[in-house]
Design a protein around this motif. Structure first.
Motif, PDB file in Angstrom:
ATOM      1  N   TRP A 210      19.639  42.509 -18.010  1.00  0.00           N
ATOM      2  CA  TRP A 210      20.391  41.738 -17.019  1.00  0.00           C
ATOM      3  C   TRP A 210      21.671  41.216 -17.672  1.00  0.00           C
ATOM      4  O   TRP A 210      21.833  41.249 -18.903  1.00  0.00           O
ATOM      5  CB  TRP A 210      19.562  40.590 -16.469  1.00  0.00           C
ATOM      6  N   ALA A 211      22.592  40.780 -16.831  1.00  0.00           N
ATOM      7  CA  ALA A 211      23.891  40.288 -17.301  1.00  0.00           C
ATOM      8  C   ALA A 211      24.153  38.903 -16.735  1.00  0.00           C
ATOM      9  O   ALA A 211      23.633  38.530 -15.682  1.00  0.00           O
ATOM     10  CB  ALA A 211      25.006  41.250 -16.894  1.00  0.00           C
ATOM     11  N   GLU A 212      24.999  38.146 -17.432  1.00  0.00           N
ATOM     12  CA  GLU A 212      25.398  36.812 -16.999  1.00  0.00           C
ATOM     13  C   GLU A 212      26.889  36.623 -17.260  1.00  0.00           C
ATOM     14  O   GLU A 212      27.418  37.120 -18.264  1.00  0.00           O
ATOM     15  CB  GLU A 212      24.619  35.727 -17.743  1.00  0.00           C
ATOM     16  N   SER A 213      27.540  35.932 -16.342  1.00  0.00           N
ATOM     17  CA  SER A 213      28.948  35.614 -16.537  1.00  0.00           C
ATOM     18  C   SER A 213      29.332  34.503 -15.572  1.00  0.00           C
ATOM     19  O   SER A 213      28.829  34.451 -14.439  1.00  0.00           O
ATOM     20  CB  SER A 213      29.832  36.841 -16.299  1.00  0.00           C
TER      21      SER A 213
ATOM     22  N   ILE B 110      32.839  38.807 -15.577  1.00  0.00           N
ATOM     23  CA  ILE B 110      32.390  39.509 -14.363  1.00  0.00           C
ATOM     24  C   ILE B 110      32.244  38.482 -13.255  1.00  0.00           C
ATOM     25  O   ILE B 110      31.795  37.348 -13.486  1.00  0.00           O
ATOM     26  CB  ILE B 110      31.032  40.210 -14.593  1.00  0.00           C
TER      27      ILE B 110
ATOM     28  N   SER C  91      31.231  37.629 -21.008  1.00  0.00           N
ATOM     29  CA  SER C  91      30.007  38.181 -20.420  1.00  0.00           C
ATOM     30  C   SER C  91      28.897  38.163 -21.447  1.00  0.00           C
ATOM     31  O   SER C  91      29.152  38.189 -22.668  1.00  0.00           O
ATOM     32  CB  SER C  91      30.228  39.618 -19.930  1.00  0.00           C
TER      33      SER C  91
ATOM     34  N   VAL D 117      27.170  40.820 -10.867  1.00  0.00           N
ATOM     35  CA  VAL D 117      26.459  41.062 -12.120  1.00  0.00           C
ATOM     36  C   VAL D 117      25.310  42.063 -11.961  1.00  0.00           C
ATOM     37  O   VAL D 117      24.878  42.680 -12.933  1.00  0.00           O
ATOM     38  CB  VAL D 117      25.930  39.735 -12.715  1.00  0.00           C
ATOM     39  N   GLU D 118      24.800  42.215 -10.733  1.00  0.00           N
ATOM     40  CA  GLU D 118      23.752  43.212 -10.504  1.00  0.00           C
ATOM     41  C   GLU D 118      24.345  44.592 -10.245  1.00  0.00           C
ATOM     42  O   GLU D 118      23.755  45.609 -10.597  1.00  0.00           O
ATOM     43  CB  GLU D 118      22.872  42.792  -9.329  1.00  0.00           C
TER      44      GLU D 118
ATOM     45  N   PRO E 203      30.365  36.537 -10.610  1.00  0.00           N
ATOM     46  CA  PRO E 203      28.904  36.300 -10.518  1.00  0.00           C
ATOM     47  C   PRO E 203      28.217  37.118  -9.432  1.00  0.00           C
ATOM     48  O   PRO E 203      27.071  37.508  -9.590  1.00  0.00           O
ATOM     49  CB  PRO E 203      28.814  34.797 -10.232  1.00  0.00           C
TER      50      PRO E 203
END
Length: 689
Positions: free
Chosen positions: A644-647, A599, A654, A604-605, A601
């Motif tokens: 939450w997500a991180e990439s 994703i 991801s 990501v939200e 950055p």
């Protein structure tokens, strides 16, 4: 000869009985011209010595001294050079002295005849503290209100002494004039002896005795100058008020930020009124306390930023709310001695005066002014001004009026800022709704049309071809059933999200084994994809994790949707890993990490928004409505967790994280035989396809 002392100091040491008085510049100009006019009137060749603080002041009188030089050949003009003023012998002698010596702060004039003498010896004084705020340096240099301290004398001996001191300085700067100056000393009887105290000599016919008329004239000039100063103060105070109001109004127009408005207001007002402390805080009439965020504090004054300010027991606050206007105390050591009778009555109530004394002692407050910030009768905040303890202060009507004007501007600005922020929030909500509407139309149109078309084609083929082979009929039916299931899931996602947003979801919280919930979710994903090639599914969970406190059905759905999302964007040769680690007190963090497409950055939200599609609704390569992650967020937030997500970006994979509470008292994992009621757990597998 010492040129580091002023002529006035030399005269005071020689004749200490002479008393100095204060003169304004306008008075000195009148006196100097009167003394010079005596020479221009045809007096018998006197000695004239004049000093000017700067060359530019001399330039204003240069023509006048050219006329004086026609009446006498003994004229000396001293000034501090700025451009082309220099030592020169012409119509009269010019002497350039060092700008650092005391002459640069003096106003000296001597007119000495053979039978009379008069002198004016003055030194410029400092600006009074009360006037320093409204007289700038550039304005001061040309202002007739400049003040000097000095001596005006018609005593010939005094005049001879002053002339002798000035002649010494002339010889110091221009030694070539020594012979001419020696002749002047002999002609006018100038010696270096201190003058003897005596009554001023009256020279009838010369008109050099000031007499009552001259004394009255000087008194009249001085009185007029005092009136002019008073007018200056009034004008300057009005200008200061206008400048202060304009600066705050400008801040309101430029920022529309409530915090910026409050910060500018306390800073400008505190400096303008020269108070020890100026503070502001937001509050309502019903608040018991308020936190001080913005403050102006003079050097050495204790800061109150971050302090909790009591309101419910504060008699000043109560009176300000009752009056809807400002209240003040001029001396906290004597609070009952106040001009405000209603406040005095309030302070006589039990504990009111004790509370006030306690606060004044704690925060070193000697004088206190409190002004409410109102808008149409609604309290928005309070503005306070403090003077130090032990320093009572009379709050003038002008000060109170100025503070009231500022609070009116602040109230208007705060309402404007809040309205602007509210409109901005509404605009953002409208934009979000518009995006949701557009996405809903595009996604539902695409997601509904494709399976419906497939179902229609399959059913029409079955209806129109009764002799179709059995194997082909089975393919047609299976295809129709798969697309019907897609439609059912789409409708189910819409209903689920609607139930979340309307608050109609019922929760069945119980202790659950996270391991078993993961196995159930993985079984559902495998069944959904059938024989398709899936990424490698890896479970990495410690064996001693406590039970989690959640609704089993929803937890399995969340895990399933996260796994399904990872499968869509991870190719068959990739992997998906599920991890769980303790995170703080009574909390677990679950991570679903993949090696897929990744994703951006910056987005990501956004991926948790409803109907969000990273590729666009009509050009994406994977199916789905964009509701899965939105549903996950709603469910996780409902049980008090976070997601939450991180990439790191494209093709970097991801990581999706969410938190879940654990059971109050963790029990062994073997104590629970079933993870989710009504669902059977398949055999556990740590690594599978």
């Amino acid at each position: 000869m010492n040129v580091k002392t002023s002529v006035l100091e030399d005269l005071r040491q020689a004749q200490p009985q002479l008393r100095s008085q204060t003169y304004f510049k306008s008075s000195l100009i009148a006196l100097s011209h009167a003394m010079e006019d005596q020479v221009l009137a045809g007096d018998s060749s006197p000695l004239v010595i004049a000093t000017f603080q700067q060359e530019r002041f001399y330039r204003l009188e240069a023509n006048r001294y050219s006329r004086i030089a026609q009446a006498t050949n003994q004229v000396y003009v001293l000034a501090a050079p700025e451009s082309d003023f220099s030592n020169h012998s012409g119509q009269y002698e010019t002497i350039a002295f060092n700008p650092d010596e005391p002459l640069s702060q003096e106003w000296n004039l001597v007119v000495l005849g053979r039978n009379y003498g008069t002198c004016l010896v003055c030194q410029e004084g400092d600006i009074p503290e009360g006037e320093s705020r409204w007289l700038g340096q550039t304005q001061l240099e040309i202002d007739t209100a400049r003040r000097f301290e000095g001596i005006w004398s018609f005593d010939r001996d005094v005049s001879c002494f002053v002339a002798g001191q000035l002649l010494k300085r002339i010889v110091h700067y221009r030694p070539e004039l020594a012979e001419k100056i020696a002749q002047a000393r002999r002609d006018y009887g100038i010696n270096d002896r201190p003058p003897e105290p005596q009554v001023p000599i009256t020279q009838e016919g010369l008109g050099m005795n000031p007499g009552p008329f001259a004394e009255r004239l000087i008194t009249y000039l001085q009185a007029g100058q005092y009136k002019l100063l008073k007018a200056y103060r009034s004008i300057a105070a009005q200008e200061e008020q206008e400048r202060l109001v304009n600066s705050i109004t400008t801040a309101i127009r430029q920022s529309l930020d409530p915090q910026e408005i409050l910060k500018v207001a306390v800073g400008e007002l505190g400096k303008a009124l020269n108070v020890c402390r100026c503070l502001v805080y937001r509050c309502k009439e019903t608040d018991a306390t308020a936190t001080i965020v913005h403050e102006y504090a003079a050097p050495g004054i204790q800061s109150l930023v971050g302090e909790t300010w009591a309101l419910v027991d504060n008699p000043l606050f109560q009176e300000a709310i009752e009056r809807q206007s400002g209240v003040f105390l001029e001396d906290t050591d004597d609070p009952l001695n106040t001009r405000m009778e209603s406040l005095a009555r309030l302070l006589q109530q039990p504990n009111a005066q004790d509370w006030l004394n306690q606060q004044a002692q704690r925060w070193k407050i000697g004088a206190w002014l409190m002004m409410p910030i109102l808008y149409r009768g609604k309290l928005l905040g309070i503005l306070e001004l403090h003077h130090c303890q032990g320093c009572p202060h009379h709050w003038s009507d002008d000060e109170v009026a100025l503070v009231n004007t500022i609070t009116i501007q602040m109230g208007t600005g705060l309402i404007q800022a809040e309205t602007y922020a509210y409109l901005e929030d509404l605009n953002q909500q409208l934009e979000a709704l518009e995006r949701t509407r557009s996405n809903l139309i595009a996604i539902t149109g695409h997601e509904l049309r494709t399976p419906l078309s497939t179902i229609q084609i399959c059913l029409e083929s079955l209806a129109s071809e009764p002799d179709m082979p059995a194997e082909l009929q089975k393919v047609m039916l299976n295809t129709a059933l798969v697309d019907a299931e897609r439609l059912r899931e789409l409708v189910q996602d819409f209903l689920t999200l609607s139930r979340f947003e309307s608050g109609r979801v019922e929760w069945n919280l119980e202790p659950l084994s996270l391991d078993e919930c993961i196995d159930l979710a993985m079984s559902g994903v495998k069944a959904r994809y059938g024989g398709e090639s899936l990424p490698e599914l890896i479970v990495d969970i410690p064996p001693d994790l406590p039970l989690v406190q959640a609704d089993g059905e929803w937890l399995v759905q969340v895990l399933g949707k996260l796994l399904d999302n990872a499968c869509k964007f991870t190719p068959g040769g990739g992997s998906i890993t599920i991890r769980a680690t303790p995170m703080g007190y009574r909390l677990l963090k679950v991570t679903v990490a993949d090696t897929g497409r990744g994703i951006e950055p910056a987005r990501v939200e956004d991926i948790f928004e409803r109907f969000y599609q990273e590729e666009g609704a009509l050009r994406r390569t994977t199916g789905g409505t964009g509701l899965g992650l939105a549903i996950c967020r709603q469910a996780i937030q409902r049980w008090g967790g976070q997601v939450w997500a991180e990439s790191e970006g494209k093709d970097c994979g991801s990581r999706f994280h969410f938190t879940i509470p654990t059971e109050d008292e963790a029990t062994p994992r073997g104590a629970s035989s079933t993870a989710v009621k009504g669902l059977s757990a398949p055999p556990k597998s740590r690594r599978s396809r």
